[in-house]
Design a protein around this motif. Structure first.
Motif, PDB file in Angstrom:
ATOM      1  N   ASP A  49     -24.651 -18.058  -8.457  1.00 28.63           N
ATOM      2  CA  ASP A  49     -24.423 -17.114  -7.836  1.00 28.63           C
ATOM      3  C   ASP A  49     -23.932 -15.758  -8.633  1.00 28.63           C
ATOM      4  OD1 ASP A  49     -24.970 -18.415  -5.573  1.00 28.63           O
ATOM      5  OD2 ASP A  49     -22.928 -18.762  -4.858  1.00 28.63           O
ATOM      6  N   TRP A  50     -22.935 -16.062  -9.674  1.00 25.90           N
ATOM      7  CA  TRP A  50     -22.411 -14.924 -10.587  1.00 25.90           C
ATOM      8  C   TRP A  50     -23.663 -14.588 -11.512  1.00 25.90           C
ATOM      9  CZ3 TRP A  50     -22.347 -13.541 -15.477  1.00 25.90           C
ATOM     10  CH2 TRP A  50     -21.233 -12.582 -15.890  1.00 25.90           C
ATOM     11  N   LEU A  51     -24.399 -15.348 -11.774  1.00 20.28           N
ATOM     12  CA  LEU A  51     -25.599 -15.078 -12.718  1.00 20.28           C
ATOM     13  C   LEU A  51     -26.676 -14.223 -12.075  1.00 20.28           C
ATOM     14  CD1 LEU A  51     -25.944 -18.255 -14.859  1.00 20.28           C
ATOM     15  CD2 LEU A  51     -25.243 -16.038 -15.867  1.00 20.28           C
ATOM     16  N   ARG A  52     -26.731 -14.458 -10.509  1.00 19.96           N
ATOM     17  CA  ARG A  52     -27.772 -13.800  -9.897  1.00 19.96           C
ATOM     18  C   ARG A  52     -27.421 -12.315 -10.011  1.00 19.96           C
ATOM     19  NH1 ARG A  52     -27.026 -16.764  -5.608  1.00 19.96           N
ATOM     20  NH2 ARG A  52     -28.587 -18.270  -6.580  1.00 19.96           N
ATOM     21  N   HIS A  53     -26.016 -11.934  -9.992  1.00 21.47           N
ATOM     22  CA  HIS A  53     -25.828 -10.588  -9.749  1.00 21.47           C
ATOM     23  C   HIS A  53     -25.250 -10.024 -11.126  1.00 21.47           C
ATOM     24  CE1 HIS A  53     -26.084 -11.263  -5.609  1.00 21.47           C
ATOM     25  NE2 HIS A  53     -24.886 -12.231  -5.695  1.00 21.47           N
ATOM     26  N   ALA A  54     -25.438 -10.660 -12.409  1.00 19.96           N
ATOM     27  CA  ALA A  54     -24.728 -10.300 -13.591  1.00 19.96           C
ATOM     28  C   ALA A  54     -25.565  -9.066 -14.165  1.00 19.96           C
ATOM     29  CB  ALA A  54     -24.962 -11.488 -14.646  1.00 19.96           C
ATOM     30  N   ALA A  55     -24.780  -8.119 -14.650  1.00 19.64           N
ATOM     31  CA  ALA A  55     -25.228  -7.179 -15.367  1.00 19.64           C
ATOM     32  C   ALA A  55     -25.806  -7.170 -16.641  1.00 19.64           C
ATOM     33  CB  ALA A  55     -24.164  -5.881 -15.567  1.00 19.64           C
ATOM     34  N   ARG A  56     -27.021  -6.734 -16.802  1.00 22.11           N
ATOM     35  CA  ARG A  56     -27.898  -6.940 -18.173  1.00 22.11           C
ATOM     36  C   ARG A  56     -28.106  -8.426 -18.777  1.00 22.11           C
ATOM     37  NH1 ARG A  56     -27.839  -1.749 -20.925  1.00 22.11           N
ATOM     38  NH2 ARG A  56     -27.298  -0.339 -19.083  1.00 22.11           N
ATOM     39  N   LEU A  57     -28.345  -9.281 -17.693  1.00 28.54           N
ATOM     40  CA  LEU A  57     -28.717 -10.363 -18.184  1.00 28.54           C
ATOM     41  C   LEU A  57     -30.013 -10.680 -18.677  1.00 28.54           C
ATOM     42  CD1 LEU A  57     -27.935 -13.567 -17.892  1.00 28.54           C
ATOM     43  CD2 LEU A  57     -29.172 -13.655 -15.751  1.00 28.54           C
ATOM     44  N   GLY A  58     -30.450 -11.054 -19.998  1.00 24.55           N
ATOM     45  CA  GLY A  58     -31.509 -11.076 -20.518  1.00 24.55           C
ATOM     46  C   GLY A  58     -31.687  -9.958 -21.657  1.00 24.55           C
ATOM     47  N   GLU A  59     -30.463  -9.016 -21.365  1.00 29.47           N
ATOM     48  CA  GLU A  59     -30.981  -7.924 -22.394  1.00 29.47           C
ATOM     49  C   GLU A  59     -29.761  -7.947 -23.585  1.00 29.47           C
ATOM     50  OE1 GLU A  59     -30.584  -4.121 -20.145  1.00 29.47           O
ATOM     51  OE2 GLU A  59     -31.667  -5.004 -18.260  1.00 29.47           O
ATOM     52  N   VAL A  60     -29.958  -6.942 -24.434  1.00 32.54           N
ATOM     53  CA  VAL A  60     -29.017  -6.747 -25.725  1.00 32.54           C
ATOM     54  C   VAL A  60     -27.953  -6.343 -25.191  1.00 32.54           C
ATOM     55  CG1 VAL A  60     -28.792  -6.212 -27.855  1.00 32.54           C
ATOM     56  CG2 VAL A  60     -30.923  -6.971 -27.207  1.00 32.54           C
ATOM     57  N   ILE A  61     -26.533  -6.905 -25.566  1.00 31.75           N
ATOM     58  CA  ILE A  61     -25.187  -6.261 -25.118  1.00 31.75           C
ATOM     59  C   ILE A  61     -24.463  -6.769 -26.391  1.00 31.75           C
ATOM     60  CG2 ILE A  61     -25.463  -6.739 -22.750  1.00 31.75           C
ATOM     61  CD1 ILE A  61     -23.624  -8.907 -22.945  1.00 31.75           C
ATOM     62  N   THR A  62     -23.213  -5.906 -26.340  1.00 28.68           N
ATOM     63  CA  THR A  62     -22.418  -6.264 -27.760  1.00 28.68           C
ATOM     64  C   THR A  62     -20.962  -6.743 -27.060  1.00 28.68           C
ATOM     65  OG1 THR A  62     -23.229  -4.436 -29.073  1.00 28.68           O
ATOM     66  CG2 THR A  62     -21.083  -5.059 -29.394  1.00 28.68           C
ATOM     67  N   ALA A  63     -20.615  -7.809 -27.691  1.00 28.56           N
ATOM     68  CA  ALA A  63     -19.197  -8.361 -27.372  1.00 28.56           C
ATOM     69  C   ALA A  63     -18.194  -8.210 -28.306  1.00 28.56           C
ATOM     70  CB  ALA A  63     -19.413  -9.549 -27.141  1.00 28.56           C
ATOM     71  N   ARG A  64     -17.225  -7.261 -28.174  1.00 29.42           N
ATOM     72  CA  ARG A  64     -16.140  -7.060 -29.095  1.00 29.42           C
ATOM     73  C   ARG A  64     -14.889  -8.137 -29.107  1.00 29.42           C
ATOM     74  NH1 ARG A  64     -16.172  -0.340 -29.197  1.00 29.42           N
ATOM     75  NH2 ARG A  64     -18.159  -0.008 -29.857  1.00 29.42           N
ATOM     76  N   THR A  65     -14.779  -8.869 -30.028  1.00 27.34           N
ATOM     77  CA  THR A  65     -13.608 -10.075 -29.684  1.00 27.34           C
ATOM     78  C   THR A  65     -12.520  -9.366 -30.829  1.00 27.34           C
ATOM     79  OG1 THR A  65     -13.964 -11.267 -31.872  1.00 27.34           O
ATOM     80  CG2 THR A  65     -15.189 -11.741 -29.807  1.00 27.34           C
ATOM     81  N   ALA A  66     -11.409 -10.191 -30.926  1.00 22.09           N
ATOM     82  CA  ALA A  66     -10.186  -9.688 -31.610  1.00 22.09           C
ATOM     83  C   ALA A  66     -10.538  -9.603 -33.168  1.00 22.09           C
ATOM     84  CB  ALA A  66      -8.959 -10.694 -31.348  1.00 22.09           C
TER      85      ALA A  66
END
Length: 253
Positions: free
Chosen positions: A201-218
């Motif tokens: 259910d969450w993945l069905r509504h996920a923003a930018r699924l299948g697209e390039v995104i950036t994750a900034r960790t510590a």
């Protein structure tokens, strides 16, 4: 409706509500209530004087916006408790979809709701417990129903409000009834079908699924294609070096 949400026909059975005019934060009030907790309890406040979001960030609650925390004993491990952030996000999505076009809503990992690309709601989890199971879980939820918080600068996802994006005026207590009902539905689904159905259910509504995104960790910044979330709720990005599993990060796109 009356000032007591529990009298509404949609209010979930066995769940209590405490409505406060003002409080430092509903999360802090939940922690104070925890030692004497008798049943799952929603704490909702008209105003908060010291609310915080993820990583201690300031969270404003102008009059007319929604601020509430659900505290309960979920009878689960800390890891299982953390997965309830996704369950809460799905419930929040469904509650908001009663007032705005659901195609304009999306879920941003790990725990924000976007409306037309701007942040309309956030979720914060806190737990306590020394043994294999948590003693209690508090899920704090803030929604910009009527107003956009002032003074928010350089936000990757600028705050928006339901009314500011063309939605109707929604009383916070009316919204609480919808949210409490949807949350109880999602909790029942989690117990019946495990995390798989919540994840889907969450993945069905996920923003930018299948697209390039950036994750900034510590430690670093990782850019890749948003592939999925795994069974532990971790973000999975496909990068030139291969899949990366990310347990915590801020997301940008």
């Amino acid at each position: 409706m009356s000032t007591d949400p529990t009298t509404h026909t949609l209010w979930p059975e066995g769940v209590l509500c405490r409505h406060l005019t003002s409080v430092d934060s509903t999360m802090a009030e939940a922690a104070r209530l925890a030692p004497t907790l008798e049943a799952p309890t929603w704490i909702v406040a008209d105003a908060q004087t010291g609310a915080r979001g993820r990583r201690g960030r300031d969270w404003q609650t102008p009059a007319g916006n929604f601020a509430a925390t659900l505290i309960y004993r979920p009878n689960c491990t800390a890891q299982q408790a953390s997965l309830r952030s996704f369950m809460a996000a799905v419930a929040l999505f469904e509650a908001l979809a009663m007032y705005v076009d659901r195609t304009k809503l999306s879920l941003k990992w790990p725990n924000d709701v976007l409306l037309n690309g701007g942040k309309v709601a956030g979720i914060l989890l806190e737990t306590s417990g020394q043994g294999p199971y948590v003693d209690w879980l508090a899920i704090g939820i803030g929604v910009n129903l009527a107003h956009v918080p002032q003074g928010v600068r350089e936000a990757a996802f600028p705050p928006v409000s339901v009314t500011g994006e063309g939605g109707p005026e929604v009383a916070p207590l009316d919204f609480l009834v919808r949210l409490a009902n949807d949350f109880s539905t999602q909790e029942a689904k989690l117990w019946e079908f495990d995390f798989d159905i919540i994840r889907a259910d969450w993945l069905r509504h996920a923003a930018r699924l299948g697209e390039v995104i950036t994750a900034r960790t510590a430690r670093d910044e990782i850019t890749g294609t948003f592939e999925t979330i795994d069974n532990d709720g971790n973000l999975v990005l496909i990068t030139p070096e291969g899949p990366r599993v990310i347990p915590a990060a801020d997301i940008y796109f």
